[in-house]
Design an enzyme around this catalytic site. Structure first.
Site, PDB file in Angstrom:
ATOM      1  CE1 TYR A 252     -43.869  -6.164 -13.108  1.00 18.53           C
ATOM      2  CE2 TYR A 252     -45.355  -4.324 -12.741  1.00 18.53           C
ATOM      3  CZ  TYR A 252     -44.151  -4.950 -12.504  1.00 18.53           C
ATOM      4  OH  TYR A 252     -43.234  -4.369 -11.648  1.00 18.53           O
TER       5      TYR A 252
ATOM      6  CB  SER B 146     -45.468  -2.721  -8.807  1.00 17.93           C
ATOM      7  OG  SER B 146     -45.787  -1.629  -9.651  1.00 17.93           O
TER       8      SER B 146
END
Ligand SMILES: NC(=O)c1ccc[n+]([C@@H]2O[C@H](COP(=O)([O-])OP(=O)(O)OC[C@H]3O[C@@H](n4cnc5c(N)ncnc54)[C@H](OP(=O)(O)O)[C@@H]3O)[C@@H](O)[C@H]2O)c1
Length: 252
Positions: free
Chosen positions: A149, A139
């Site tokens: 994350y 990401s």
């Protein structure tokens, strides 16, 4: 020779787009997720539309048993996997330090341990037979300080970039795919507040996958789909971290 790809998280979003795109290009597939009926539906659709072989593996990749099942399939020499797409993932609402630590463990297992185990199995199998390709779906969050994350995705980018260089001599390409916001089930499943994300920041899964596969053809170790996210990812690496952190808080 038949080209066969294994895609994790193939029932929805980016993984589903990888499965559809690869099937359209004639790849046989092994598709993985937790929900058997959705997997079977995807498999039936792809077989009917593209006349490719599709195997289904139901596995929870946040468990050691699930990782082992998929790793075993990756080392099966009778039906070799030439492309691994490590894509399955999820997120959850709440910042690290406010969430349940058991849920954080589960996220770590899914986003770090699972791709590590599958990459390990794939590299060993591919190195022994002359090469292969791996796409690790990370990401752009990897380039920002944005909780656990983004730390997991930064780990995946770092290992992918190293592995791509290190295994070049045995013809293994490893790509870290770093999309920005993509319209999938991801945010709804994680009950994340995305009301602050402007429309121009959203990408479509098919576009992300098209760019990733184009970059893979060029052996690019890092794929950041769209010019706007290329610019943002570059800025994020050089701007003052407090400013990046404030900007990254939007969208949760
Ligand atoms: N959407 C975004 O904005 C965005 C941006 C950057 C990166 N990403 C990354 O892209 C990847 C795919 O996300 P997405 O947006 O396509 O999400 P999605 O639409 O929610 O799809 C997630 C897929 O992963 C599977 N999955 C979830 N947990 C799993 C588990 N424990 N074991 C096995 N499979 C599991 C799901 O199927 P089951 O529920 O049936 O298991 C589903 O097929 C993730 O790694 C995510 O971090 C997403």
């Amino acid at each position: 020779m038949t080209r066969r790809a294994l895609v994790t998280g193939a029932t929805s979003g980016i993984g589903n787009s990888f499965a559809r795109t690869l099937a359209a290009h004639g790849h046989d597939l092994v598709i993985v997720a937790r929900t058997t009926d959705r997997l079977e539906q995807v498999a039936a659709d792809l077989r009917a539309k593209h006349h490719v072989g599709v195997e289904v593996i139901t596995a929870d990749l946040s468990t050691s048993a699930g990782m082992d099942t998929v790793a075993t399939r990756l080392t099966d020499t009778s039906h070799p996997i030439e492309l691994l797409v490590n894509n399955a993932g999820s997120s959850m609402a709440g910042w690290f330090g406010t969430t349940d630590i058991a849920d954080e463990d589960s996220q770590l297992d899914l986003l770090v341990r699972a791709p590590m185990h599958l990459m390990d199995a794939a590299i060993k199998a591919m190195a022994g037979r002359g090469g292969g390709k791996i796409i690790n779906v990370a990401s752009v969050a990897a380039f920002t300080p944005r909780g656990a994350y983004s730390a997991h995705k930064a780990w995946l980018v770092n290992l992918s970039r190293w592995a791509d260089l290190h295994y070049d001599d045995v013809n293994i390409t490893v790509q870290a795919l770093c999309p920005g916001f993509v319209r999938t089930e991801f945010h709804q499943r994680g009950q994340m507040d995305i009301s602050g994300v402007p429309r121009w920041m959203w990408l479509k899964p098919d576009y992300v996958v098209k760019k990733s596969l184009q970059d893979l053809e060029k052996d690019k170790a890092l794929s950041v789909p769209s010019v706007r996210y290329k610019v943002l990812a570059t800025l994020a690496q050089y701007m003052p971290k407090p400013l990046v952190s404030r900007m990254a808080k939007r969208g949760r």
